[in-house]
Design a protein around this motif. Structure first.
Motif, PDB file in Angstrom:
ATOM      1  N   ASP A 111       0.838  -1.203   0.000  1.00  0.00           N
ATOM      2  CA  ASP A 111       0.000   0.000   0.000  1.00  0.00           C
ATOM      3  C   ASP A 111       0.872   1.253   0.000  1.00  0.00           C
ATOM      4  OD1 ASP A 111      -2.259  -1.568   0.028  1.00  0.00           O
ATOM      5  OD2 ASP A 111      -2.501  -1.458   2.206  1.00  0.00           O
ATOM      6  N   GLN A 112       1.992   1.172   0.704  1.00  0.00           N
ATOM      7  CA  GLN A 112       2.973   2.252   0.738  1.00  0.00           C
ATOM      8  C   GLN A 112       4.346   1.662   0.451  1.00  0.00           C
ATOM      9  OE1 GLN A 112       2.422   3.409   4.861  1.00  0.00           O
ATOM     10  NE2 GLN A 112       1.455   5.313   4.196  1.00  0.00           N
ATOM     11  N   GLU A 113       5.189   2.437  -0.188  1.00  0.00           N
ATOM     12  CA  GLU A 113       6.568   2.004  -0.352  1.00  0.00           C
ATOM     13  C   GLU A 113       7.345   2.488   0.854  1.00  0.00           C
ATOM     14  OE1 GLU A 113       8.434   2.868  -4.042  1.00  0.00           O
ATOM     15  OE2 GLU A 113       6.770   2.063  -5.210  1.00  0.00           O
ATOM     16  N   VAL A 115       8.669   5.631   5.589  1.00  0.00           N
ATOM     17  CA  VAL A 115       7.690   5.604   4.511  1.00  0.00           C
ATOM     18  C   VAL A 115       8.148   6.591   3.457  1.00  0.00           C
ATOM     19  CG1 VAL A 115       5.281   6.021   3.879  1.00  0.00           C
ATOM     20  CG2 VAL A 115       5.834   4.994   6.098  1.00  0.00           C
ATOM     21  N   GLU A 116       8.216   6.128   2.223  1.00  0.00           N
ATOM     22  CA  GLU A 116       8.639   7.002   1.135  1.00  0.00           C
ATOM     23  C   GLU A 116       7.454   7.787   0.627  1.00  0.00           C
ATOM     24  OE1 GLU A 116      10.692   4.717  -1.798  1.00  0.00           O
ATOM     25  OE2 GLU A 116      12.333   4.254  -0.418  1.00  0.00           O
ATOM     26  N   GLY A 152      12.345   9.181   0.753  1.00  0.00           N
ATOM     27  CA  GLY A 152      12.554   8.567   2.052  1.00  0.00           C
ATOM     28  C   GLY A 152      12.716   9.530   3.199  1.00  0.00           C
ATOM     29  N   ASP A 153      12.165  10.759   3.105  1.00  0.00           N
ATOM     30  CA  ASP A 153      12.325  11.724   4.177  1.00  0.00           C
ATOM     31  C   ASP A 153      11.302  11.596   5.290  1.00  0.00           C
ATOM     32  OD1 ASP A 153      14.482  12.890   3.030  1.00  0.00           O
ATOM     33  OD2 ASP A 153      13.370  14.494   2.033  1.00  0.00           O
ATOM     34  N   ASN A 154      10.336  10.732   5.150  1.00  0.00           N
ATOM     35  CA  ASN A 154       9.232  10.644   6.099  1.00  0.00           C
ATOM     36  C   ASN A 154       9.455   9.550   7.114  1.00  0.00           C
ATOM     37  OD1 ASN A 154       6.972  12.148   6.442  1.00  0.00           O
ATOM     38  ND2 ASN A 154       5.739  11.138   4.863  1.00  0.00           N
TER      39      ASN A 154
END
Length: 154
Positions: A124-126, A142-143, A149-151
């Motif tokens: 669902d999320q990368e 989470v990208e 990839g800051d999250n």
């Protein structure tokens, strides 16, 4: 004849202006890298979060190593097959991310001699997730839509 010469000069100038500027790596960093990986080949340097990252090949394996600006080694990553992940890591992925598919896997070697595993997961999320060798989830990122990839989502 003048127009051909002028055109060739313009092409050469544009080609020079469009080439990627090479990164100047401090001598302390390159010395530390070469001491750790004297047989490295195809070395390419880039900046990552203010540190220097060398991407290279060693013994046929794709690797990267990160160093501070003073040459202190931070970590090395080695691309591995999903099948090379420890059973504990695979079990943790199945538990924590049951709908995710493993896209990439890397073995992380750290200065304290510990080993961790970083996996890129798709679903669902990368996201990227880091696990200890015993399968403990250390970090997940989470990208966002730009895949930078800051999250952080610890």
């Amino acid at each position: 004849m003048k127009s051909i010469t002028l055109m060739l000069a313009c092409i050469a100038l544009l080609s020079f202006a469009c080439t990627k500027k090479s990164l100047e790596v401090p001598q302390e960093v390159t010395a530390a890298f070469l001491q750790k990986y004297p047989s490295a080949q195809s070395i390419e340097w880039e900046m990552e979060n203010g540190d220097y990252e060398a991407e290279f090949k060693l013994g046929g394996q794709e690797m990267s190593a990160n160093f501070t600006q003073t040459g202190r080694w931070l970590e090395s990553e080695t691309a591995i097959n999903t099948s090379d992940l420890p059973e504990a890591v695979l079990a943790s992925i199945a538990t924590n991310f049951p709908d995710a598919k493993i896209d990439e896997a890397e073995k992380l070697d750290l200065p304290d001699s510990s080993v961790s595993y970083e996996v890129k997961l798709e679903g669902d999320q990368e996201m990227e997730a880091v696990f200890s060798a015993s399968g403990e989830l250390i970090k997940k990122t989470v990208e966002d839509e730009d895949h930078d990839g800051d999250n952080d989502d610890d």
